[in-house]
Write a protein that holds these residues in place. Structure first.
Motif, PDB file in Angstrom:
ATOM      1  N   PHE A  62       0.924  -1.272  -0.068  1.00 22.28           N
ATOM      2  CA  PHE A  62      -0.128   0.032   0.006  1.00 22.28           C
ATOM      3  C   PHE A  62       0.839   1.167  -0.007  1.00 22.28           C
ATOM      4  CE2 PHE A  62      -2.656  -3.185   1.924  1.00 22.28           C
ATOM      5  CZ  PHE A  62      -3.966  -3.094   1.511  1.00 22.28           C
ATOM      6  N   TYR A  63       0.325   2.239  -0.502  1.00 24.66           N
ATOM      7  CA  TYR A  63       1.245   3.634  -0.383  1.00 24.66           C
ATOM      8  C   TYR A  63       0.345   4.754  -0.270  1.00 24.66           C
ATOM      9  CZ  TYR A  63       0.492   4.017  -5.548  1.00 24.66           C
ATOM     10  OH  TYR A  63      -0.145   4.175  -6.777  1.00 24.66           O
ATOM     11  N   LYS A  64       0.615   5.623   0.561  1.00 24.94           N
ATOM     12  CA  LYS A  64      -0.219   6.914   0.690  1.00 24.94           C
ATOM     13  C   LYS A  64       0.471   8.016  -0.086  1.00 24.94           C
ATOM     14  CE  LYS A  64      -2.656   9.521   3.636  1.00 24.94           C
ATOM     15  NZ  LYS A  64      -4.040   9.949   3.311  1.00 24.94           N
ATOM     16  N   TYR A  65      -0.439   8.543  -0.717  1.00 27.11           N
ATOM     17  CA  TYR A  65      -0.015   9.520  -1.940  1.00 27.11           C
ATOM     18  C   TYR A  65      -0.111  10.877  -1.671  1.00 27.11           C
ATOM     19  CZ  TYR A  65       1.395  11.414  -6.509  1.00 27.11           C
ATOM     20  OH  TYR A  65       1.854  11.991  -7.697  1.00 27.11           O
ATOM     21  N   GLU A  66       1.193  11.542  -1.284  1.00 26.33           N
ATOM     22  CA  GLU A  66       1.079  13.128  -0.753  1.00 26.33           C
ATOM     23  C   GLU A  66       1.462  13.997  -2.049  1.00 26.33           C
ATOM     24  OE1 GLU A  66       0.582  14.350   2.271  1.00 26.33           O
ATOM     25  OE2 GLU A  66      -0.522  12.419   2.528  1.00 26.33           O
ATOM     26  N   GLY A  67       1.608  13.295  -3.280  1.00 29.10           N
ATOM     27  CA  GLY A  67       1.903  14.205  -4.432  1.00 29.10           C
ATOM     28  C   GLY A  67       0.875  15.117  -4.971  1.00 29.10           C
ATOM     29  N   VAL A  68      -0.459  14.789  -4.477  1.00 31.79           N
ATOM     30  CA  VAL A  68      -1.838  15.398  -4.923  1.00 31.79           C
ATOM     31  C   VAL A  68      -1.777  16.829  -4.463  1.00 31.79           C
ATOM     32  CG1 VAL A  68      -2.996  13.318  -5.290  1.00 31.79           C
ATOM     33  CG2 VAL A  68      -2.970  14.486  -3.120  1.00 31.79           C
ATOM     34  N   SER A  69      -0.814  17.254  -3.610  1.00 33.31           N
ATOM     35  CA  SER A  69      -1.017  18.815  -2.883  1.00 33.31           C
ATOM     36  C   SER A  69      -0.642  19.638  -4.084  1.00 33.31           C
ATOM     37  CB  SER A  69      -0.080  18.839  -1.822  1.00 33.31           C
ATOM     38  OG  SER A  69       1.353  19.035  -2.275  1.00 33.31           O
ATOM     39  N   PRO A  70      -0.980  20.838  -4.090  1.00 32.05           N
ATOM     40  CA  PRO A  70      -0.663  21.984  -5.066  1.00 32.05           C
ATOM     41  C   PRO A  70       0.872  22.066  -5.282  1.00 32.05           C
ATOM     42  CG  PRO A  70      -2.400  22.924  -3.592  1.00 32.05           C
ATOM     43  CD  PRO A  70      -1.832  21.686  -2.940  1.00 32.05           C
ATOM     44  N   ALA A  71       1.778  21.804  -4.382  1.00 31.15           N
ATOM     45  CA  ALA A  71       3.323  22.010  -4.563  1.00 31.15           C
ATOM     46  C   ALA A  71       3.753  20.406  -4.942  1.00 31.15           C
ATOM     47  CB  ALA A  71       3.785  22.515  -3.093  1.00 31.15           C
ATOM     48  N   GLY A  72       2.971  19.535  -4.912  1.00 33.57           N
ATOM     49  CA  GLY A  72       3.468  18.231  -5.191  1.00 33.57           C
ATOM     50  C   GLY A  72       4.024  17.184  -4.345  1.00 33.57           C
ATOM     51  N   SER A  73       3.990  17.761  -2.938  1.00 29.70           N
ATOM     52  CA  SER A  73       4.327  16.862  -1.894  1.00 29.70           C
ATOM     53  C   SER A  73       3.823  17.005  -0.464  1.00 29.70           C
ATOM     54  CB  SER A  73       6.093  17.151  -1.849  1.00 29.70           C
ATOM     55  OG  SER A  73       6.196  18.496  -0.951  1.00 29.70           O
ATOM     56  N   HIS A  74       4.318  16.278   0.454  1.00 28.54           N
ATOM     57  CA  HIS A  74       3.642  16.462   1.809  1.00 28.54           C
ATOM     58  C   HIS A  74       3.984  17.820   2.277  1.00 28.54           C
ATOM     59  CE1 HIS A  74       7.953  15.566   2.367  1.00 28.54           C
ATOM     60  NE2 HIS A  74       7.738  15.947   3.473  1.00 28.54           N
TER      61      HIS A  74
END
Ligand SMILES: Cc1ncc(COP(=O)(O)O)c(C=O)c1O
Length: 462
Positions: A107-119
């Protein structure tokens, strides 16, 4: 019941509703088996107090830095900004599992969906919010790969603060698009070391071709903030309050794993200063400290192997010795890591909370070479589609290693890793890898011995 379970087994994305956004950050400090060492004033050697930190940070963040509260309420305004990209998705990597033929579940949690592209925006919006609330009008910061600079520039724009970003020179040159993004959100940006600060000028006088490092860029940003009433310093990693803000990641992931009808045996993240790793891992470490059996793995580059080869010692957070002394795994504050493509992992130290957890055997660490990491990144991109940030690719590589070892041992494990960002601004790195131009760099013993001389004479942790 049975149907729901088999649906969860075949499902790919596990999504939470906006109403399920965590309302509180989780503070691991009161749960630690060993209390962290105090932060020391470099002049007096005494623990620093709030007044020492007030020129750099707003009081609310200083309070969070030393808080013993297990949970801290997230202000409504911050929740409102979080809702622009949170809750982030959790994926079951079915296609990756098939591609590598593993019996484990990944499984992976995807933080790349934020406006800046990361957590990074998870803490940027919180820090900008408290600074604005306490009357600051400008923030100064450093950035390695450009992810943090983008995140803070974005947050300052939303909130109405000016922002100055000192970007590590090698990344400034490797990632022109990150510069444009930072400027588009309104921040000012210079390559570090720069002519804009005394620290920068001193380093340039000695090393005109310096590729820069996070340690140098931090010196510049701290000097900038310390010299101006209107300006505070903002750090994208390492500090307790930054790790605290990132715990929304792991809290969401706990709920999403439940939706998937699973619980991880192994939790994995890449570590630069430690914030995305902590963000995912701390809520799971809370369970581990309470008695649950979870293997927690931190992944770092062999070119900057802070946790696997650094010493646990008091050291400065920056190169020019402007910050307080913190007890952490370090390679020495004047160590300039080789210019690998995972710019965000080029830091000589690491978060003290993570260091303490490594010492207490609650976290283990591994270091990888960049060609192996990029091979795993492309394995992942080829099955899951997302082109990962080179930093995040270290976590992918860690996950693949764990899955392969489990297969060799005839075990089936449930693996969860943090995909901390996408690599859309790192395409030159992929070009270099595909052209066979990446060199594998492991820190050499002699350079490590030299760099560690910088901490001789500093206080030793208890
Ligand atoms: C995508 C990504 N992941 C990880 C990191 C490393 O930072 P940290 O260890 O604080 O998560 C960075 C830093 O720039 C980053 O951009």
């Amino acid at each position: 019941m049975h149907q729901a379970r088999s649906r969860a087994q075949s499902q790919t994305k596990f999504l939470l509703d906006e109403t399920e956004l965590p309302r509180r950050w989780y503070n691991i400090a009161p749960d630690l088996p060993t209390a962290p060492q105090p932060v020391l004033h470099p002049g007096t050697g005494e623990p620093v107090g709030p007044d020492d930190l007030a020129p750099l940070f707003p009081m609310e963040l200083i309070g969070q830095e030393v808080s013993a509260e297990p949970e801290i309420t997230i202000p409504d305004d911050v929740l409102g900004m979080y809702s622009l990209w949170r809750p982030t998705p959790l994926y079951r990597a079915h296609r990756l599992e098939q591609a590598i033929g593993t019996g484990s579940r990944i499984f992976y949690k995807y933080e790349g969906v934020s406006p800046a592209g990361s957590h990074k925006p998870n803490t940027a919006v919180a820090q900008a919010f408290y600074n604005k609330q306490e009357g600051r009008t400008r923030l100064a910061t450093e950035t390695g790969a450009g992810q943090w600079g983008s995140a803070l520039s974005f947050a300052c724009r939303l909130i109405g603060l000016e922002c100055k970003v000192y970007m590590v020179r090698v990344s400034y040159e490797q990632k022109p698009a990150r510069r444009s993004m930072i400027r588009s959100w309104g921040a000012e940006i210079v390559a570090s070391p720069s002519e804009d600060t005394e620290s920068g000028r001193a380093i340039l006088a000695e090393h005109p071709d310096s590729p820069g490092s996070l340690g140098i860029a931090i010196s510049e940003a701290v000097e900038d903030a310390a010299g101006r009433e209107d300006t505070a310093y903002s750090l994208g990693s390492v500090l307790n309050h930054v790790l605290l803000h990132q715990t929304v990641i792991g809290q969401e992931a706990l709920a999403q794993m439940e939706l998937a009808g699973a619980f991880p045996d192994v939790v994995i993240g890449c570590v630069g200063g430690g914030s995305n790793f902590a963000g995912l891992a701390f809520p799971f470490l809370r369970e581990k400290i309470a008695g649950r059996d979870i293997d927690v793995l931190a992944c770092e580059p062999a070119a900057c192997p802070t946790l696997t080869r650094g010493v646990f010692a008091y050291d400065f957070g920056d190169t020019s010795k402007l910050t307080p002394l913190v007890a952490m795994h370090t390679l020495g504050h004047d160590f300039v890591p080789a210019p690998i493509h995972a710019g965000g992992l080029r830091y000589h130290g690491v978060a003290p909370l993570i260091s303490q957890l490594v010492r207490d055997d609650l976290i283990r660490a591994e270091a990888y070479l960049q060609n192996d990491v990029f091979a795993s990144a492309l394995e992942f991109a080829g099955s899951e589609g997302i082109l990962p940030a080179p930093e995040a690719a270290h976590a992918i590589h860690g996950a693949l290693q764990v899955a392969r070892t489990a297969d060799e041992e005839g075990r089936e494990r449930t693996i969860l890793f943090n995909l901390s960002g996408h690599g859309h601004f790192d395409l030159a790195a992929y070009d270099n890898y595909l052209a066979g131009k990446l060199t594998d760099i492991a820190l050499d013993e002699q350079e490590m011995t030299r760099a560690l001389q910088a901490i001789e004479g500093l206080p030793t942790p208890a």
